[in-house]
Design a protein around this motif. Structure first.
Motif, PDB file in Angstrom:
ATOM      1  N   LEU A   1       0.832  -1.191   0.000  1.00  0.00           N
ATOM      2  CA  LEU A   1       0.000   0.000   0.000  1.00  0.00           C
ATOM      3  C   LEU A   1       0.872   1.249   0.000  1.00  0.00           C
ATOM      4  O   LEU A   1       1.960   1.257   0.580  1.00  0.00           O
ATOM      5  CB  LEU A   1      -0.936   0.006   1.219  1.00  0.00           C
ATOM      6  N   LYS A   2       0.379   2.313  -0.599  1.00  0.00           N
ATOM      7  CA  LYS A   2       1.161   3.539  -0.673  1.00  0.00           C
ATOM      8  C   LYS A   2       1.377   4.145   0.713  1.00  0.00           C
ATOM      9  O   LYS A   2       2.458   4.586   1.058  1.00  0.00           O
ATOM     10  CB  LYS A   2       0.461   4.547  -1.591  1.00  0.00           C
ATOM     11  N   ASN A   3       0.304   4.170   1.509  1.00  0.00           N
ATOM     12  CA  ASN A   3       0.417   4.759   2.846  1.00  0.00           C
ATOM     13  C   ASN A   3       0.640   3.727   3.935  1.00  0.00           C
ATOM     14  O   ASN A   3       0.774   4.081   5.106  1.00  0.00           O
ATOM     15  CB  ASN A   3      -0.836   5.566   3.180  1.00  0.00           C
ATOM     16  N   GLU A   4       0.675   2.439   3.577  1.00  0.00           N
ATOM     17  CA  GLU A   4       0.878   1.347   4.528  1.00  0.00           C
ATOM     18  C   GLU A   4      -0.104   1.442   5.703  1.00  0.00           C
ATOM     19  O   GLU A   4       0.269   1.291   6.863  1.00  0.00           O
ATOM     20  CB  GLU A   4       2.320   1.329   5.041  1.00  0.00           C
ATOM     21  N   SER A   5      -1.365   1.702   5.399  1.00  0.00           N
ATOM     22  CA  SER A   5      -2.384   1.808   6.441  1.00  0.00           C
ATOM     23  C   SER A   5      -2.682   0.426   7.024  1.00  0.00           C
ATOM     24  O   SER A   5      -3.036  -0.508   6.288  1.00  0.00           O
ATOM     25  CB  SER A   5      -3.666   2.416   5.861  1.00  0.00           C
ATOM     26  N   GLU A   6      -2.539   0.286   8.350  1.00  0.00           N
ATOM     27  CA  GLU A   6      -2.783  -0.999   8.998  1.00  0.00           C
ATOM     28  C   GLU A   6      -4.263  -1.377   8.933  1.00  0.00           C
ATOM     29  O   GLU A   6      -4.598  -2.554   8.775  1.00  0.00           O
ATOM     30  CB  GLU A   6      -2.310  -0.943  10.451  1.00  0.00           C
ATOM     31  N   MET A   7      -5.142  -0.384   9.062  1.00  0.00           N
ATOM     32  CA  MET A   7      -6.573  -0.672   9.049  1.00  0.00           C
ATOM     33  C   MET A   7      -7.025  -1.143   7.680  1.00  0.00           C
ATOM     34  O   MET A   7      -7.783  -2.114   7.556  1.00  0.00           O
ATOM     35  CB  MET A   7      -7.353   0.579   9.457  1.00  0.00           C
TER      36      MET A   7
END
Length: 214
Positions: free
Chosen positions: A107-113
């Motif tokens: 993911l671009k923002n590496e969002s955990e959710m």
């Protein structure tokens, strides 16, 4: 046509509900889910066979007790099946966490959710794949979930302690360093007794220099 649409909506509903409960378990039960995840990554084969035995035994007892004429026995049958269902939820959330760990770096923002929702959604939807999902993926996923989830629920080891939150703007600490906001002045007044020879100027007055006497 109505039958086909009904089946499609049934599948969509099952996928959405299963995704929701896996995400909820991962967020609200971090320690059991983390224990299940570690168990799956370290001892996947043993976990699979343990889940297979537990599932077969619990389903056999459930079928035998539910078909009994006594209502109390029927209720006990559902109670016998409840630990297996709870273990499947915790273990399934552990599998979703494993998938989320693979998704997050992509993911671009590496969002955990977002990664967690994606892992739960892919895990839930894959079981509905015709033939492969029905007869291979879903049974294997169920056995792994039950085995890992039951052992995770029985263990009391804490493995997912949340790190202490640091306020934004707090400077990074290094050994021997303490942020300035946390420093407090200390005064050593032991053995100090003011005398009349040394007086501080009062507010609104001007300090006067005293010439030393010969």
């Amino acid at each position: 046509m109505g039958t086909v649409l009904g089946f499609v909506w049934f599948v969509v509903g099952c996928v959405v509900f299963n995704t929701a409960i896996l995400v909820w378990a991962a967020l609200m039960l971090p320690n059991p889910v983390e224990r299940a995840r570690q168990r799956l990554e370290r001892r996947g084969v043993g976990t699979f066979f343990l889940g297979l035995v537990l599932t077969v035994v619990s389903v056999f007892l459930w079928v035998a007790m539910v078909n009994a004429p006594n209502g109390v026995v029927k209720l006990l049958g559902w109670l016998v099946l409840s630990p297996t269902l709870a273990a499947a939820v915790v273990g399934g959330a552990g599998i979703a966490r494993i998938a989320a760990d693979r998704i997050a770096p992509r993911l671009k923002n590496e969002s955990e959710m977002v990664a967690l929702v994606g892992g739960a959604l892919s895990t839930s939807a894959a079981g509905w794949t015709p033939v492969v999902g029905w007869f291979l993926f879903f049974p294997a996923l169920l056995m792994l979930s039950v085995g890992a989830g039951l052992l995770a629920l029985l263990s009391k080891r804490r493995v997912a302690e949340e790190a202490a939150r640091v306020p934004a703007g707090t400077p990074a600490a290094y050994p021997g360093h303490q942020p300035a906001a946390q420093l407090a002045p200390t005064w050593d007044t032991s053995g100090y007794a003011p005398t009349s020879d040394f007086n501080l100027p009062q507010a609104g007055t001007t300090a006067q220099a005293v010439a030393p006497q010969a």
